[in-house]
Each structure stands twice: as structure tokens, then as C-alpha cells.
Scaffold this active site. Sequence first.
Site, PDB file in Angstrom:
ATOM      1  N   LYS A 152      -1.241   3.243   8.334  1.00  0.00           N
ATOM      2  CA  LYS A 152      -0.527   2.562   7.249  1.00  0.00           C
ATOM      3  C   LYS A 152       0.218   3.586   6.395  1.00  0.00           C
ATOM      4  O   LYS A 152      -0.370   4.284   5.590  1.00  0.00           O
ATOM      5  CB  LYS A 152      -1.486   1.766   6.351  1.00  0.00           C
ATOM      6  N   GLU A 227      -7.978  13.440   1.487  1.00  0.00           N
ATOM      7  CA  GLU A 227      -7.132  14.574   1.067  1.00  0.00           C
ATOM      8  C   GLU A 227      -6.426  14.126  -0.199  1.00  0.00           C
ATOM      9  O   GLU A 227      -5.554  13.256  -0.147  1.00  0.00           O
ATOM     10  CB  GLU A 227      -6.099  14.911   2.158  1.00  0.00           C
ATOM     11  N   CYS A 261       0.894  18.215  -2.878  1.00  0.00           N
ATOM     12  CA  CYS A 261      -0.496  18.340  -3.335  1.00  0.00           C
ATOM     13  C   CYS A 261      -0.900  19.795  -3.488  1.00  0.00           C
ATOM     14  O   CYS A 261      -1.784  20.121  -4.261  1.00  0.00           O
ATOM     15  CB  CYS A 261      -1.417  17.631  -2.355  1.00  0.00           C
ATOM     16  N   GLU A 354      -2.222  16.350 -12.666  1.00  0.00           N
ATOM     17  CA  GLU A 354      -1.284  16.592 -11.572  1.00  0.00           C
ATOM     18  C   GLU A 354       0.035  15.897 -11.910  1.00  0.00           C
ATOM     19  O   GLU A 354       0.114  14.668 -11.898  1.00  0.00           O
ATOM     20  CB  GLU A 354      -1.849  16.026 -10.262  1.00  0.00           C
TER      21      GLU A 354
HETATM   22  P1  NAD Z   1      -1.325   6.904  -3.555  1.00  0.00           P
HETATM   23  O1  NAD Z   1      -2.762   7.241  -3.731  1.00  0.00           O
HETATM   24  O2  NAD Z   1      -0.684   6.042  -4.571  1.00  0.00           O
HETATM   25  O3  NAD Z   1      -1.082   6.174  -2.153  1.00  0.00           O
HETATM   26  C1  NAD Z   1      -1.423   6.783  -0.931  1.00  0.00           C
HETATM   27  C2  NAD Z   1      -1.554   5.707   0.147  1.00  0.00           C
HETATM   28  O4  NAD Z   1      -2.648   4.864  -0.191  1.00  0.00           O
HETATM   29  C3  NAD Z   1      -0.331   4.786   0.273  1.00  0.00           C
HETATM   30  O5  NAD Z   1      -0.136   4.465   1.633  1.00  0.00           O
HETATM   31  C4  NAD Z   1      -0.774   3.546  -0.501  1.00  0.00           C
HETATM   32  O6  NAD Z   1      -0.126   2.377  -0.066  1.00  0.00           O
HETATM   33  C5  NAD Z   1      -2.247   3.510  -0.142  1.00  0.00           C
HETATM   34  N1  NAD Z   1      -3.100   2.750  -1.078  1.00  0.00           N
HETATM   35  C6  NAD Z   1      -2.917   2.534  -2.386  1.00  0.00           C
HETATM   36  N2  NAD Z   1      -3.916   1.772  -2.881  1.00  0.00           N
HETATM   37  C7  NAD Z   1      -4.754   1.517  -1.851  1.00  0.00           C
HETATM   38  C8  NAD Z   1      -5.973   0.787  -1.731  1.00  0.00           C
HETATM   39  N3  NAD Z   1      -6.527   0.179  -2.763  1.00  0.00           N
HETATM   40  N4  NAD Z   1      -6.569   0.735  -0.512  1.00  0.00           N
HETATM   41  C9  NAD Z   1      -6.033   1.359   0.549  1.00  0.00           C
HETATM   42  N5  NAD Z   1      -4.873   2.055   0.498  1.00  0.00           N
HETATM   43  C10 NAD Z   1      -4.243   2.141  -0.695  1.00  0.00           C
HETATM   44  O7  NAD Z   1      -0.590   8.304  -3.406  1.00  0.00           O
HETATM   45  P2  NAD Z   1       0.976   8.604  -3.310  1.00  0.00           P
HETATM   46  O8  NAD Z   1       1.542   8.346  -4.659  1.00  0.00           O
HETATM   47  O9  NAD Z   1       1.560   7.946  -2.110  1.00  0.00           O
HETATM   48  O10 NAD Z   1       0.956  10.172  -3.009  1.00  0.00           O
HETATM   49  C11 NAD Z   1       0.809  11.117  -4.011  1.00  0.00           C
HETATM   50  C12 NAD Z   1      -0.596  11.636  -4.101  1.00  0.00           C
HETATM   51  O11 NAD Z   1      -1.045  12.081  -2.821  1.00  0.00           O
HETATM   52  C13 NAD Z   1      -0.734  12.858  -5.002  1.00  0.00           C
HETATM   53  O12 NAD Z   1      -1.872  12.722  -5.818  1.00  0.00           O
HETATM   54  C14 NAD Z   1      -0.921  14.011  -4.030  1.00  0.00           C
HETATM   55  O13 NAD Z   1      -1.598  15.110  -4.557  1.00  0.00           O
HETATM   56  C15 NAD Z   1      -1.675  13.369  -2.941  1.00  0.00           C
HETATM   57  N6  NAD Z   1      -1.513  14.128  -1.694  1.00  0.00           N
HETATM   58  C16 NAD Z   1      -2.566  14.869  -1.218  1.00  0.00           C
HETATM   59  C17 NAD Z   1      -2.437  15.613  -0.065  1.00  0.00           C
HETATM   60  C18 NAD Z   1      -3.576  16.422   0.483  1.00  0.00           C
HETATM   61  O14 NAD Z   1      -3.533  16.773   1.655  1.00  0.00           O
HETATM   62  N7  NAD Z   1      -4.597  16.715  -0.292  1.00  0.00           N
HETATM   63  C19 NAD Z   1      -1.218  15.645   0.604  1.00  0.00           C
HETATM   64  C20 NAD Z   1      -0.160  14.891   0.096  1.00  0.00           C
HETATM   65  C21 NAD Z   1      -0.327  14.134  -1.058  1.00  0.00           C
END
Ligand code: NAD
Length: 451
Positions: A152, A227, A261, A354
Amino acid sequence: MIQVLEPATAGVMAEVPRAGVEEADAAVEAARSAFPAWRALAPSERSAVLRGLADALDSHVEELAVLEARNAGKPIGDARGEMGMVVETFRYYAGAPERLAGKTIPVAGGVDMTFREPLGVVALITPWNFPLTIASWKVAPALAAGNTVVLKPAELTPLTSIELERIALEAGLPEGVLNVVAGPGSVCGQRLVEHPDVAKVAFTGSTEVGRGIAAAAAGTIKRVTLELGGKSANVVFADADLEAAAEAAPSAVFGNAGQDCCARSRILVERPVLDAFMERLEAAVGRIVVGDPLDESTSMGPLISAGHRDKVAGYVPDDAPVAFRGRAPDGPGFWFAPTVLCPVGNDDRPAREEIFGPVACVIPFDGEEEGVRLANDTIYGLSGSVWTRDGARALRVARAIDTGVVSINSNTSVRVATPFGGFKQSGLGRELGPDALEHYTELKNVYYATG
Ligand code: NAD
């Protein structure tokens, strides 16, 4: 339908069907049906299919790069590099099926042996900042280990994941082995996390959503890999090669417009060299070219959305200690100029949260002990760097920082062959390298009595 925007123009670039609970269920069912045959494939045959997929992706690198550059707003050169990593990741894990060996353990009365068994259907949930790259870090080891997948992608950037599914089918991946559902996290994602036929969730995204996923997955004792966010420290000691440290610092925090991230968004500088470092940093930030992602000379693109730009701007109020900022285009698109705040206290809000945008905090410190203490004074622990010419100190400080990845005299974090993941609230488990496979398998122990 989901309207997919192009952040550099704010225009609609595509519409894709919005998957909900029904589509999530159908994808899980397709993956469940495909699992027995995929799991039963001889390791060499599974390898061959994955090598074929890597080759197919390789032949589509340029079109995937353009799609990712437009949809995620990243410079085309960066997007090409990311697509290269996607291919490399599939090639690396294509070799894994034949290397997933167990052990034999000496015991009384028989032979004891271990096997790495696939989990079944795994749900992979990805963010918008490195859409296909992060998908490949999950899809490739999951398939190599014999699992079937429901992927997804984030609603804002589903296009390259949809292309991955199409290319995989063309390349000979059996139907149902990889299923992509593009839908809202709170509906489609949540259903996957709660679905009784999903054995594991591998999630990359914010710490806040990750907490909810860990809690929801507990209902069915799913395996979970997380992650999450970061607030990494780039620790520059007075004896460092300042020229090199200052030259490298901007891309470590403004790369991908700060939506990374691993962003080293807290630049800790030992006080005696603060002025000299800032002078060099200002020159390096001045060389960042913010503009059209498809222009080869661009080094930084727009932010992902209008809402995200407003959130980032909230960290730079009128009275913020702005030391200097770069330039960004006016007009349509979600632009934000690279911005350096100095001096910032480690307890100040921009240093604690962040920001996920092109805002760097420069935090002066006095001596090694304080440098380490400040680097560790955060709920996160994903990445980080140490810049010094003192080899013993470099290793001492690298060991003392509570973070998953540390670079010495470099700002890089990610390689296909090495483990990546977070300490503390930056995550759970590891991706990439040989260790990732453990997170996509169960360890089975078989005892054979020989009398
Ligand atoms: P997000 O947490 O808003 O969403 C990530 C994914 O989760 C999306 O596909 C979203 O649709 C899904 N999602 C949201 N709510 C959900 C739920 N209740 N159940 C299941 N899935 C759900 O993050 P974002 O805004 O897309 O990305 C930014 C964040 O990702 C930042 O905090 C960044 O640090 C983190 N990130 C971490 C890494 C790593 O490897 N540690 C890498 C890239 C990004």
C-alpha cells in the site's frame, strides 16, 4: 478516485482508483491464494523470477525516474539514482532464496535442524518521500523469502508502485504474488493491519502512525517492522575538515527538500569553529538550486503538498533565528527555500520535532561529552554523523550515539548490502542487507530422532 498532484505545478497529473476495505480484502485473498505455489517454487526458480524482475525494472529506469520526479517533486538526477537503487535491491535479494540456510545443532538421540520459513501474506505500507525505493526495500526481501505481498503506497505518490506491479506481471511474477492497493491509510492501510490473514506488517512512515500500527497489529500478534521518524545529529568537532563538513551538510538536510527520515537536521558544531563553519555553510547553501524537478541543474525540488509546506513554515515564525536562507521559485507549486537557523538550543521546538522540510538547526556545543549528550537528547535514533580527524574519538563517539546508522566524515546512511533501521522511537527491526530476511521469515526447529 485519487487525484494525484504534481508538487512543482500543483496540477493534477493522474487519477487512480481509490482502494478501500473491499479492495484491501480482495488483495489479501489474491495473495493468500498465490502463497502456496510461490512458497513451493524451488529456490533457484524464485531467484530467476526476481532476477527477471530486476532486469525489467532496469529497462524502465528512465520512465520510472521521470514519474517519481514529477509525482514526488524530486530532482531528476536524484530520482535516477533512486531507481538505480531499486534495481540493485531486487538484484541483491534475487540471490537470497538459495542462501536462506538453516543450521544443524548437536543434540542427543537425533539430528536437530532449523529452517527459515516464509510468513505468508505480508502487508507493506510505504510513505511519500522515497516511494519506490522504500517499496523495493520491503518487496524484494519479502518475495525472496517466499512470502506474497500486498503493497500500500502513500495516497500522494502511488504511481511508481502501480507501475512496479505492472512491470512485475510482465516480467513473469505469477499473478497474486504482488498486489498493489492505493488507498487512504486510515481505511485501506488500517484494514491490512487488522486483517486476520496478514502475517506481518512492514511500515515506513511517521512515528505517530507507527505507534497506532504497532497497537492495532497486536490484536492478531502480527510481526511488525517499523521504520519511523528521525531528528539526526551531524556532530562537527573543531578538528574536523571544516571545508568537507560544510560542503556535505546541506545535502544531508536539504536533500529531497528535507523530506528525509535520515535528515541530519541538527547540526552540532563545536563552539570554537562555529563562525568558520557557518561562513562555509552559507556559501554551500547558496549553491543549492531550487526549481523544476525535471531540469537537470536542479538540486532541490518543492515540498510534497500545500499542507506540508504550511506545517514546515510553522517552524520558522517571524522571530525565528534565521542565519540565512536560499532562494525558491514563486508561483504555483509547493516551494520553500532552504533555511538555516542559528543558534538553536537543543530544547527549542525546531530541534526537538521532526520538521521534515528544508530547515536546519545549528546548535553550538562545548567538548565531546556535551556533543554526545546533545546528540542523544532526542526521542529518535535513526541516523547521524561525526566529523573529526581524531580516529579514536570518531569511533568512540560513533559508538556512544544511540542511533541505528552513523557515518564518520560522511553523511550517507543507506546501502543495499548494509542494515538500516532505528534505535528508540525511530523504529523496530532492520531493512536492507542480509539481516532484513530474518524479518520476513519464521525460524522453524525440526528434531529428527535417529534412535
Ligand atoms: P505517514 O505515517 O503519514 O504515512 C505512511 C503510510 O502509512 C502511508 O501509506 C499512509 O497512507 C499509511 N497510513 C496512515 N495511517 C495509517 C493507518 N492508520 N493504518 C495503516 N496505514 C496508515 O507518513 P508520511 O507522511 O507518508 O511519511 C513521512 C514520515 O515517514 C516521516 O515521519 C519520516 O521520517 C518517515 N520515514 C521514515 C523512514 C525510515 O526508514 N525510518 C523513511 C522514510 C520516511
